[in-house]
Scaffold this motif. Sequence first.
Motif, PDB file in Angstrom:
ATOM      1  N   PHE A  69       0.827  -1.200   0.000  1.00  0.00           N
ATOM      2  CA  PHE A  69       0.000   0.000   0.000  1.00  0.00           C
ATOM      3  C   PHE A  69       0.870   1.262   0.000  1.00  0.00           C
ATOM      4  CE2 PHE A  69      -2.545  -3.330   2.000  1.00  0.00           C
ATOM      5  CZ  PHE A  69      -3.626  -3.345   1.128  1.00  0.00           C
ATOM      6  N   GLY A  70       1.949   1.247   0.768  1.00  0.00           N
ATOM      7  CA  GLY A  70       2.850   2.395   0.808  1.00  0.00           C
ATOM      8  C   GLY A  70       3.551   2.623  -0.516  1.00  0.00           C
ATOM      9  N   ALA A  71       4.027   1.545  -1.119  1.00  0.00           N
ATOM     10  CA  ALA A  71       4.716   1.666  -2.407  1.00  0.00           C
ATOM     11  C   ALA A  71       3.742   2.082  -3.505  1.00  0.00           C
ATOM     12  CB  ALA A  71       5.389   0.345  -2.772  1.00  0.00           C
TER      13      ALA A  71
ATOM     14  N   LEU B 187       2.954  14.730 -13.635  1.00  0.00           N
ATOM     15  CA  LEU B 187       1.962  15.359 -14.513  1.00  0.00           C
ATOM     16  C   LEU B 187       1.800  16.838 -14.183  1.00  0.00           C
ATOM     17  CD1 LEU B 187      -0.857  12.645 -14.680  1.00  0.00           C
ATOM     18  CD2 LEU B 187       0.789  13.250 -16.460  1.00  0.00           C
ATOM     19  N   ILE B 188       1.784  17.167 -12.905  1.00  0.00           N
ATOM     20  CA  ILE B 188       1.701  18.573 -12.513  1.00  0.00           C
ATOM     21  C   ILE B 188       2.972  19.307 -12.932  1.00  0.00           C
ATOM     22  CG2 ILE B 188       1.610  20.139 -10.522  1.00  0.00           C
ATOM     23  CD1 ILE B 188      -0.263  18.050  -9.201  1.00  0.00           C
TER      24      ILE B 188
ATOM     25  N   ASN C  43       1.485   8.957  -6.358  1.00  0.00           N
ATOM     26  CA  ASN C  43       1.796  10.359  -6.066  1.00  0.00           C
ATOM     27  C   ASN C  43       2.943  10.875  -6.912  1.00  0.00           C
ATOM     28  OD1 ASN C  43      -0.203  10.936  -4.158  1.00  0.00           O
ATOM     29  ND2 ASN C  43       0.954   9.882  -2.571  1.00  0.00           N
ATOM     30  N   VAL C  44       3.964  10.051  -7.147  1.00  0.00           N
ATOM     31  CA  VAL C  44       5.092  10.466  -7.992  1.00  0.00           C
ATOM     32  C   VAL C  44       4.620  10.691  -9.422  1.00  0.00           C
ATOM     33  CG1 VAL C  44       7.221   9.598  -9.061  1.00  0.00           C
ATOM     34  CG2 VAL C  44       6.911   9.455  -6.596  1.00  0.00           C
TER      35      VAL C  44
END
Length: 74
Positions: free
Chosen positions: A16-18, A30-31, A24-25
């Motif tokens: 779940f963390g990975a 994209l941002i 998020n990365v």
Amino acid sequence: MTASPSIKLLAGLYPFGAGAAAINVFFASLIGSWIGWPVLTPQASVLIGAVLGGPATWVFARHIQSLIAKAGGT
């Protein structure tokens, strides 16, 4: 100070963390494309997420361990 989290807890939380770190990365890249940075491929995002997921999982597992201790568990 809380005890170190168990290997079972870390192993259960790591996917779940990975996964969260990879998503998020990817979205951060994209941002970043709005200001001219390159967009990461999904494969690169998964690799970076696998690396960043370790420390994130450790921190979250320590938090869970402290909640277990506060509730009166082992």
